[in-house]
Design a protein around this motif. Structure first.
Motif, PDB file in Angstrom:
ATOM      1  N   VAL A 288       9.303  -8.415   9.788  1.00 28.61           N
ATOM      2  CA  VAL A 288       8.440  -8.141  10.946  1.00 28.61           C
ATOM      3  C   VAL A 288       7.322  -9.162  11.062  1.00 28.61           C
ATOM      4  CG1 VAL A 288       6.811  -6.472  11.914  1.00 28.61           C
ATOM      5  CG2 VAL A 288       8.984  -5.689  10.980  1.00 28.61           C
ATOM      6  N   ILE A 289       6.828  -9.657   9.923  1.00 29.04           N
ATOM      7  CA  ILE A 289       5.685 -10.565   9.983  1.00 29.04           C
ATOM      8  C   ILE A 289       6.078 -11.990  10.348  1.00 29.04           C
ATOM      9  CG2 ILE A 289       4.390  -9.192   8.329  1.00 29.04           C
ATOM     10  CD1 ILE A 289       5.079 -11.249   6.201  1.00 29.04           C
ATOM     11  N   GLU A 290       7.363 -12.276  10.447  1.00 28.88           N
ATOM     12  CA  GLU A 290       7.775 -13.632  10.791  1.00 28.88           C
ATOM     13  C   GLU A 290       7.363 -13.977  12.229  1.00 28.88           C
ATOM     14  OE1 GLU A 290      11.920 -14.028  10.185  1.00 28.88           O
ATOM     15  OE2 GLU A 290      11.813 -13.818   7.988  1.00 28.88           O
ATOM     16  N   GLY A 291       6.801 -15.146  12.407  1.00 30.94           N
ATOM     17  CA  GLY A 291       6.376 -15.601  13.726  1.00 30.94           C
ATOM     18  C   GLY A 291       5.017 -15.111  14.150  1.00 30.94           C
ATOM     19  N   THR A 292       4.328 -14.377  13.275  1.00 31.90           N
ATOM     20  CA  THR A 292       2.995 -13.867  13.623  1.00 31.90           C
ATOM     21  C   THR A 292       1.879 -14.656  12.948  1.00 31.90           C
ATOM     22  OG1 THR A 292       3.022 -12.260  11.811  1.00 31.90           O
ATOM     23  CG2 THR A 292       3.915 -11.550  13.941  1.00 31.90           C
ATOM     24  N   GLY A 293       2.198 -15.425  11.913  1.00 27.17           N
ATOM     25  CA  GLY A 293       1.168 -16.130  11.169  1.00 27.17           C
ATOM     26  C   GLY A 293       0.517 -15.285  10.106  1.00 27.17           C
ATOM     27  N   ALA A 294       0.843 -13.990  10.035  1.00 22.66           N
ATOM     28  CA  ALA A 294       0.257 -13.111   9.027  1.00 22.66           C
ATOM     29  C   ALA A 294       0.957 -13.314   7.686  1.00 22.66           C
ATOM     30  CB  ALA A 294       0.363 -11.654   9.463  1.00 22.66           C
ATOM     31  N   SER A 295       0.254 -12.960   6.614  1.00 23.65           N
ATOM     32  CA  SER A 295       0.810 -13.100   5.263  1.00 23.65           C
ATOM     33  C   SER A 295       0.349 -11.935   4.410  1.00 23.65           C
ATOM     34  CB  SER A 295       0.370 -14.423   4.625  1.00 23.65           C
ATOM     35  OG  SER A 295      -1.038 -14.497   4.549  1.00 23.65           O
ATOM     36  N   ILE A 296       1.172 -11.636   3.390  1.00 19.59           N
ATOM     37  CA  ILE A 296       0.866 -10.520   2.486  1.00 19.59           C
ATOM     38  C   ILE A 296      -0.088 -10.997   1.399  1.00 19.59           C
ATOM     39  CG2 ILE A 296       1.877  -8.893   0.859  1.00 19.59           C
ATOM     40  CD1 ILE A 296       4.442  -8.991   2.479  1.00 19.59           C
ATOM     41  N   VAL A 297      -1.089 -10.208   1.129  1.00 15.95           N
ATOM     42  CA  VAL A 297      -2.035 -10.513   0.061  1.00 15.95           C
ATOM     43  C   VAL A 297      -1.372 -10.152  -1.267  1.00 15.95           C
ATOM     44  CG1 VAL A 297      -4.306 -10.063  -0.912  1.00 15.95           C
ATOM     45  CG2 VAL A 297      -3.994 -10.096   1.580  1.00 15.95           C
ATOM     46  N   ALA A 298      -1.209 -11.130  -2.123  1.00 16.67           N
ATOM     47  CA  ALA A 298      -0.534 -10.892  -3.406  1.00 16.67           C
ATOM     48  C   ALA A 298      -1.338  -9.931  -4.279  1.00 16.67           C
ATOM     49  CB  ALA A 298      -0.351 -12.227  -4.138  1.00 16.67           C
ATOM     50  N   GLY A 299      -0.623  -9.002  -4.898  1.00 18.59           N
ATOM     51  CA  GLY A 299      -1.260  -8.045  -5.810  1.00 18.59           C
ATOM     52  C   GLY A 299      -2.027  -6.942  -5.124  1.00 18.59           C
ATOM     53  N   SER A 300      -1.823  -6.756  -3.825  1.00 16.34           N
ATOM     54  CA  SER A 300      -2.586  -5.727  -3.100  1.00 16.34           C
ATOM     55  C   SER A 300      -1.779  -4.453  -2.855  1.00 16.34           C
ATOM     56  CB  SER A 300      -3.064  -6.277  -1.756  1.00 16.34           C
ATOM     57  OG  SER A 300      -1.969  -6.614  -0.922  1.00 16.34           O
ATOM     58  N   VAL A 301      -0.610  -4.344  -3.499  1.00 20.15           N
ATOM     59  CA  VAL A 301       0.215  -3.147  -3.294  1.00 20.15           C
ATOM     60  C   VAL A 301      -0.470  -1.942  -3.935  1.00 20.15           C
ATOM     61  CG1 VAL A 301       2.459  -2.085  -3.732  1.00 20.15           C
ATOM     62  CG2 VAL A 301       2.305  -4.531  -3.206  1.00 20.15           C
ATOM     63  N   GLN A 302      -0.492  -0.831  -3.213  1.00 25.88           N
ATOM     64  CA  GLN A 302      -1.104   0.399  -3.723  1.00 25.88           C
ATOM     65  C   GLN A 302      -0.330   1.599  -3.215  1.00 25.88           C
ATOM     66  OE1 GLN A 302      -5.114   0.194  -2.210  1.00 25.88           O
ATOM     67  NE2 GLN A 302      -4.524   0.861  -0.167  1.00 25.88           N
ATOM     68  N   THR A 303      -0.367   2.679  -3.996  1.00 21.53           N
ATOM     69  CA  THR A 303       0.343   3.908  -3.636  1.00 21.53           C
ATOM     70  C   THR A 303      -0.612   5.097  -3.845  1.00 21.53           C
ATOM     71  OG1 THR A 303       2.434   2.958  -4.366  1.00 21.53           O
ATOM     72  CG2 THR A 303       2.353   5.357  -4.092  1.00 21.53           C
ATOM     73  N   THR A 304      -0.708   5.955  -2.882  1.00 20.68           N
ATOM     74  CA  THR A 304      -1.598   7.116  -2.986  1.00 20.68           C
ATOM     75  C   THR A 304      -0.861   8.285  -3.630  1.00 20.68           C
ATOM     76  OG1 THR A 304      -0.974   7.812  -0.751  1.00 20.68           O
ATOM     77  CG2 THR A 304      -2.941   6.458  -0.962  1.00 20.68           C
ATOM     78  N   ASN A 305      -1.623   9.182  -4.234  1.00 19.43           N
ATOM     79  CA  ASN A 305      -1.026  10.368  -4.847  1.00 19.43           C
ATOM     80  C   ASN A 305      -0.918  11.500  -3.819  1.00 19.43           C
ATOM     81  OD1 ASN A 305      -3.623  11.247  -4.537  1.00 19.43           O
ATOM     82  ND2 ASN A 305      -4.157  11.060  -6.705  1.00 19.43           N
ATOM     83  N   SER A 306      -0.679  12.676  -4.306  1.00 18.49           N
ATOM     84  CA  SER A 306      -0.498  13.825  -3.392  1.00 18.49           C
ATOM     85  C   SER A 306      -1.772  14.216  -2.683  1.00 18.49           C
ATOM     86  CB  SER A 306       0.057  15.025  -4.169  1.00 18.49           C
ATOM     87  OG  SER A 306      -0.833  15.379  -5.220  1.00 18.49           O
ATOM     88  N   TRP A 307      -2.905  13.780  -3.172  1.00 21.38           N
ATOM     89  CA  TRP A 307      -4.185  14.050  -2.529  1.00 21.38           C
ATOM     90  C   TRP A 307      -4.632  12.933  -1.595  1.00 21.38           C
ATOM     91  CZ3 TRP A 307      -7.696  16.287  -7.010  1.00 21.38           C
ATOM     92  CH2 TRP A 307      -7.186  17.529  -7.403  1.00 21.38           C
ATOM     93  N   GLY A 308      -3.869  11.892  -1.526  1.00 23.56           N
ATOM     94  CA  GLY A 308      -4.240  10.757  -0.696  1.00 23.56           C
ATOM     95  C   GLY A 308      -5.200   9.807  -1.363  1.00 23.56           C
ATOM     96  N   CYS A 309      -5.269   9.853  -2.684  1.00 26.22           N
ATOM     97  CA  CYS A 309      -6.171   8.971  -3.420  1.00 26.22           C
ATOM     98  C   CYS A 309      -5.422   7.837  -4.099  1.00 26.22           C
ATOM     99  CB  CYS A 309      -6.962   9.768  -4.454  1.00 26.22           C
ATOM    100  SG  CYS A 309      -7.996  11.044  -3.744  1.00 26.22           S
TER     101      CYS A 309
END
Length: 259
Positions: free
Chosen positions: A238-259
């Protein structure tokens, strides 16, 4: 000879007495004429002066007023009624325009709270925390309305590739939502990562959601975005052709409380 002299002297004194009495008579007659003339003049002045009424011991001047014609009174009454209707119609029109406009509602509410705060400060009263919070709420709502209108135009001017990315992250108009930060800054939040919260921090993260940060998301009108997007396999395409890029090491996952 002595008798004749005495007679002449008596006659002379009588003539003088008669002359004196005549003079006195003339003076008395002239003074009485002047008195009668003064009395006549005062009577004439009393008759010429307007009648006075006594009210609480004071003489009140009675002023004569000219009567009015019935048709003239009716015309003046209709003119006054017409002017009142015009004033009220103008006032109602102004209020309706202000009430229909977001800018007008914001300015009226803001002016009211500022005036109340100023009067309280002049009177030495303590600050009303509720009024302060209400004023900030009005400012935030105004910021959200203004930014939302601007973002709709920006989205319409975006290229198809950029629109596809915005739709993927839940940032299309009607999907993304606006909330405030640092009291007076308005942010756009993707609805696939965040949900609005009116009872806490204005927003919260969705539970059990994996996401990653995107940078260099260039929007029309020289605007730049830094968004948290769902970390799914199709993101790389999806990001192809937009100039946007993923910030390395910024992956995060929330728990059941949204934290």
């Amino acid at each position: 000879m002595g008798q004749s002299g005495l007679r002449h002297e008596v006659e002379g004194s009588s003539h003088r007495a008669e002359d004196g009495s005549c003079v006195i008579g003339v003076l008395a007659q002239s003074s009485s004429l002047r008195a009668s003339a003064d009395q006549t003049q005062r009577g004439a002045s009393h008759r010429a002066a307007p009648r006075r009424r006594r009210w609480l011991g004071h003489a009140a001047q009675v002023r004569l007023r000219q009567g009015h014609l019935a048709f003239l009174d009716r015309q003046q009454r209709l003119d006054r009624t017409f002017k009142r209707v015009i004033r009220w119609a103008t006032f109602v029109t102004i209020v309706a325009v202000l009430a229909a406009s977001p800018v007008g509602r914001h300015e009226v509410q803001r002016s009211w709270f500022l005036a109340r705060a100023t009067v309280s400060r002049w009177l030495g009263l303590p600050s009303d925390r509720g009024a302060i919070e209400a004023l900030w709420r009005i400012r935030r709502e105004r910021g959200i309305a203004t930014t939302s209108a601007l973002y709709r135009d920006v989205y319409a001017e975006s290229k198809p590739a950029l629109r596809r990315l915005l739709d993927y992250g839940g940032l299309a108009p009607g999907d993304g939502f606006f909330r405030w930060g640092n009291y007076n800054i308005t942010f756009l939040y993707p609805s696939k990562i965040f949900v609005p919260d009116d009872h806490g921090r204005a927003y919260r993260m969705r539970p059990n959601t994996r996401s990653v940060w995107l940078k260099n998301v260039r929007l029309p009108r020289d605007l730049w975005g830094f968004f948290l997007m769902p970390d799914e396999p199709e993101l790389r395409g999806v990001i192809e052709g937009t100039g946007a890029s993923i910030v390395a090491g910024s992956v995060q996952t929330t728990n059941s409380w949204g934290c």
